[in-house]
Design an enzyme around this catalytic site. Structure first.
Site, PDB file in Angstrom:
ATOM      1  N   HIS A 121       0.868  -1.184   0.000  1.00 38.22           N
ATOM      2  CA  HIS A 121       0.000   0.000   0.000  1.00 38.22           C
ATOM      3  C   HIS A 121       0.908   1.238   0.000  1.00 38.22           C
ATOM      4  O   HIS A 121       2.018   1.193   0.533  1.00 38.22           O
ATOM      5  CB  HIS A 121      -0.827  -0.053   1.299  1.00 38.22           C
ATOM      6  CG  HIS A 121      -1.865   1.021   1.423  1.00 38.22           C
ATOM      7  ND1 HIS A 121      -1.564   2.314   1.785  1.00 38.22           N
ATOM      8  CD2 HIS A 121      -3.215   0.985   1.276  1.00 38.22           C
ATOM      9  CE1 HIS A 121      -2.682   3.022   1.846  1.00 38.22           C
ATOM     10  NE2 HIS A 121      -3.699   2.241   1.535  1.00 38.22           N
ATOM     11  N   ASP A 198       3.274  -4.135   8.053  1.00 39.73           N
ATOM     12  CA  ASP A 198       2.033  -3.378   7.978  1.00 39.73           C
ATOM     13  C   ASP A 198       0.888  -4.384   8.141  1.00 39.73           C
ATOM     14  O   ASP A 198       0.595  -5.164   7.234  1.00 39.73           O
ATOM     15  CB  ASP A 198       1.984  -2.674   6.613  1.00 39.73           C
ATOM     16  CG  ASP A 198       0.643  -2.013   6.330  1.00 39.73           C
ATOM     17  OD1 ASP A 198      -0.292  -2.175   7.135  1.00 39.73           O
ATOM     18  OD2 ASP A 198       0.533  -1.349   5.280  1.00 39.73           O
ATOM     19  N   GLN A 201      -4.343  -4.927   7.130  1.00 40.15           N
ATOM     20  CA  GLN A 201      -5.365  -5.837   6.582  1.00 40.15           C
ATOM     21  C   GLN A 201      -5.292  -7.230   7.199  1.00 40.15           C
ATOM     22  O   GLN A 201      -5.965  -8.142   6.732  1.00 40.15           O
ATOM     23  CB  GLN A 201      -5.217  -5.942   5.058  1.00 40.15           C
ATOM     24  CG  GLN A 201      -5.415  -4.641   4.323  1.00 40.15           C
ATOM     25  CD  GLN A 201      -6.845  -4.111   4.404  1.00 40.15           C
ATOM     26  OE1 GLN A 201      -7.780  -4.819   4.803  1.00 40.15           O
ATOM     27  NE2 GLN A 201      -7.018  -2.859   4.043  1.00 40.15           N
ATOM     28  N   LYS A 224     -10.159  -0.350  11.084  1.00 40.42           N
ATOM     29  CA  LYS A 224     -10.281  -1.560  10.255  1.00 40.42           C
ATOM     30  C   LYS A 224     -10.577  -2.797  11.107  1.00 40.42           C
ATOM     31  O   LYS A 224     -10.726  -3.891  10.598  1.00 40.42           O
ATOM     32  CB  LYS A 224      -8.996  -1.777   9.448  1.00 40.42           C
ATOM     33  CG  LYS A 224      -8.783  -0.689   8.374  1.00 40.42           C
ATOM     34  CD  LYS A 224      -7.717  -1.095   7.419  1.00 40.42           C
ATOM     35  CE  LYS A 224      -7.144   0.051   6.612  1.00 40.42           C
ATOM     36  NZ  LYS A 224      -8.043   0.528   5.546  1.00 40.42           N
ATOM     37  N   CYS A 362      -4.815   2.415  -3.653  1.00 46.07           N
ATOM     38  CA  CYS A 362      -3.577   2.963  -3.066  1.00 46.07           C
ATOM     39  C   CYS A 362      -2.421   1.979  -3.225  1.00 46.07           C
ATOM     40  O   CYS A 362      -1.603   1.816  -2.311  1.00 46.07           O
ATOM     41  CB  CYS A 362      -3.760   3.325  -1.594  1.00 46.07           C
ATOM     42  SG  CYS A 362      -4.983   4.585  -1.317  1.00 46.07           S
TER      43      CYS A 362
HETATM   44  N1  C6P Z   1      -6.314   0.732   3.044  1.00 44.54           N
HETATM   45  C1  C6P Z   1      -8.164   0.328   1.549  1.00 44.54           C
HETATM   46  O1  C6P Z   1      -9.280   0.577   1.100  1.00 44.54           O
HETATM   47  P1  C6P Z   1      -4.936   4.120   7.333  1.00 44.54           P
HETATM   48  O2  C6P Z   1      -5.591   4.909   6.248  1.00 44.54           O
HETATM   49  O3  C6P Z   1      -3.732   4.827   7.871  1.00 44.54           O
HETATM   50  O4  C6P Z   1      -5.871   3.649   8.393  1.00 44.54           O
HETATM   51  O5  C6P Z   1      -4.412   2.767   6.633  1.00 44.54           O
HETATM   52  C2  C6P Z   1      -3.553   2.845   5.530  1.00 44.54           C
HETATM   53  C3  C6P Z   1      -3.296   1.474   5.011  1.00 44.54           C
HETATM   54  C4  C6P Z   1      -2.023   0.935   5.154  1.00 44.54           C
HETATM   55  N2  C6P Z   1      -1.749  -0.311   4.770  1.00 44.54           N
HETATM   56  C5  C6P Z   1      -2.678  -1.100   4.204  1.00 44.54           C
HETATM   57  C6  C6P Z   1      -2.324  -2.505   3.820  1.00 44.54           C
HETATM   58  C7  C6P Z   1      -3.973  -0.608   4.021  1.00 44.54           C
HETATM   59  O6  C6P Z   1      -4.894  -1.392   3.472  1.00 44.54           O
HETATM   60  C8  C6P Z   1      -4.286   0.719   4.396  1.00 44.54           C
HETATM   61  C9  C6P Z   1      -5.638   1.303   4.145  1.00 44.54           C
HETATM   62  C10 C6P Z   1      -7.645   1.172   2.688  1.00 44.54           C
HETATM   63  O7  C6P Z   1      -7.485  -0.602   1.123  1.00 44.54           O
HETATM   64  C11 C6P Z   1      -7.741   2.628   2.360  1.00 44.54           C
HETATM   65  S1  C6P Z   1      -6.692   3.071   0.997  1.00 44.54           S
END
Ligand code: C6P
Length: 404
Positions: A121, A198, A201, A224, A362
């Protein structure tokens, strides 16, 4: 699991969208919130609100205790060795930026290398790319296969004595692939290299034990995993939190301030400058309580069945190409339909009450690698049902001819 009972705890799931019952398949973007999370956030705003760690009065103490209890719950949930290893941040992105900035400042020198995967991401890609640029280091990307699985030979070829840190995702948000992070951690550690994972997910879908993984940094977001937005976690081993300089400066992160120098606070507060999102922390704690009623493995097994069922249903439709082919997948199905723009499909699905995400998710470097500009992504949570997937397939069957 009693699905009806679980769903009844999420008020948003019983509403209609565009006159149709909501089918929420955008859980990778954010999950919905159970009543316990909604209620506790409301209760603390309406009955107990006061700034934490500062007050001698009762309200402040109540908020402080609840916010700190959340830290303990999260530490237990991921099996951290100590609750001081849990740093509250604004979310995954903020956690990664914290590590990138402080690790960069302390340890990255010209000629060093930072290694990431092609499937990251942007949140686990751009911060490292920028840190490498700032310190004249090399930003190195190891490849993936067309299936979306990592090319481990490329990883083994690219990790070397110049690598200062490896940053990789546990589960791909765009494809759902569960990555072999333990192999990456073991190899990196054999060369003395720390690893950031990270977990944005993964944390809501698969059991995570940071001590068993022996991971150096593990990051995730509250929103999440059924918690509020604007709150997240950086888990790091104590040795790293002690070695890294503070990220932001200000109140709370100091122990002494004079006209000429400042001393910094103990862990975890050294990394929590300013008024924290304490009500977010409390809501996050309630989300952990909520999910802890179940075995995460039980959730994973059910979601995996949903995933395979959805993949089967999609494969029955003409012209569907599924991206992300792996035996190890979490609850994400990403696909394209021949000759149909993902955005058009997303808009028409919305008219039927179905929420999916379309675009590059993203993950532009991954999309470029796969030779596509984006997909339609349906992502499931354990409150989703097989009936919703049947409805999804039925609606696709109607929509596809309209767009051809
Ligand atoms: N992915 C998706 O629809 P934040 O925004 O900081 O809570 O998370 C960012 C982020 C970082 N790593 C991974 C693997 C992610 O999936 C995400 C957020 C969302 O897939 C929004 S782009």
């Amino acid at each position: 699991m009693d699905l009806k009972e679980i769903r009844s705890q999420f008020p948003i799931l019983s509403q209609t969208v565009n006159g149709k019952p909501l089918v929420y398949f955008d859980n990778a973007a954010t999950t919905q919130k159970p009543n316990t999370v909604i209620d506790i956030v409301n209760e603390y705003h309406s009955r107990w609100n006061a700034n934490v760690h500062r007050g001698v009065h009762q309200l402040s103490n109540v908020c402080t205790d609840a916010a700190e209890a959340a830290r303990e719950k999260i530490a237990r949930f991921i099996n951290a060795a100590a609750s001081d290893e849990i740093i509250f941040t604004q979310g995954t992105t903020d956690s990664i930026n914290l590590v990138a900035e402080t690790f960069g400042r302390a340890f990255i020198k010209p000629g060093d290398e930072i290694l990431v995967s092609q499937t990251e991401h942007h949140s686990n890609f751009v911060p490292w790319q920028q840190i490498a640029l700032r310190y004249n280091a090399r930003f190195v990307v190891f490849d993936c296969h067309d299936s979306g699985e990592w090319d481990m030979n490329d990883f083994y070829a690219k990790i070397n004595a110049k690598t200062k840190l490896v940053a990789v995702g546990h589960v791909s948000n765009a494809l759902g692939t569960v990555n072999p992070i333990k192999d990456v951690i073991d190899k990196a550690h054999s060369l003395g290299i720390p690893v950031l994972v990270d977990g944005a997910q993964a944390i809501q879908h698969i059991p995570v034990d940071v001590q068993a993984l022996d991971v150096d940094f593990y990051v995730f977001s509250g929103h999440k995993i059924y918690g509020p937005t604007g709150i997240g976690v950086l888990y790091a081993k104590t040795q790293w939190l002690e070695a890294l300089p503070p990220y932001r400066y200000g109140g709370e992160m100091i122990s002494k301030v004079t006209n000429t120098y400042s001393e910094f606070n103990n862990l975890p507060y050294k990394f929590e400058a300013g008024t924290p999102n304490y009500i977010g922390q409390i809501g996050f704690g309630a989300a952990i309580d909520f999910i802890s009623q179940f075995e995460v493995q039980q959730i994973a097994t059910y979601e995996h069945k949903l995933l395979r069922y959805a993949e089967q249903k999609l494969s029955d439709l003409e012209g569907v190409v599924i991206y992300g082919k792996s035996d190890e997948k979490a609850a994400v199905v990403s696909f394209l339909i021949d000759g149909i723009h993902p955005y058009d499909l997303g808009v028409l699905l919305d008219k039927t009450g179905i929420a999916v995400r379309t675009g590059n998710h993203c993950a532009q470097p991954l999309m470029t690698r796969l030779g596509i500009f984006g997909t339609v992504r349906a992502s499931f949570a354990f409150y989703n049902t097989f009936e919703e997937i049947d409805y999804f397939a039925e609606m696709l069957r109607k929509i596809i001819p309209m767009l051809k």
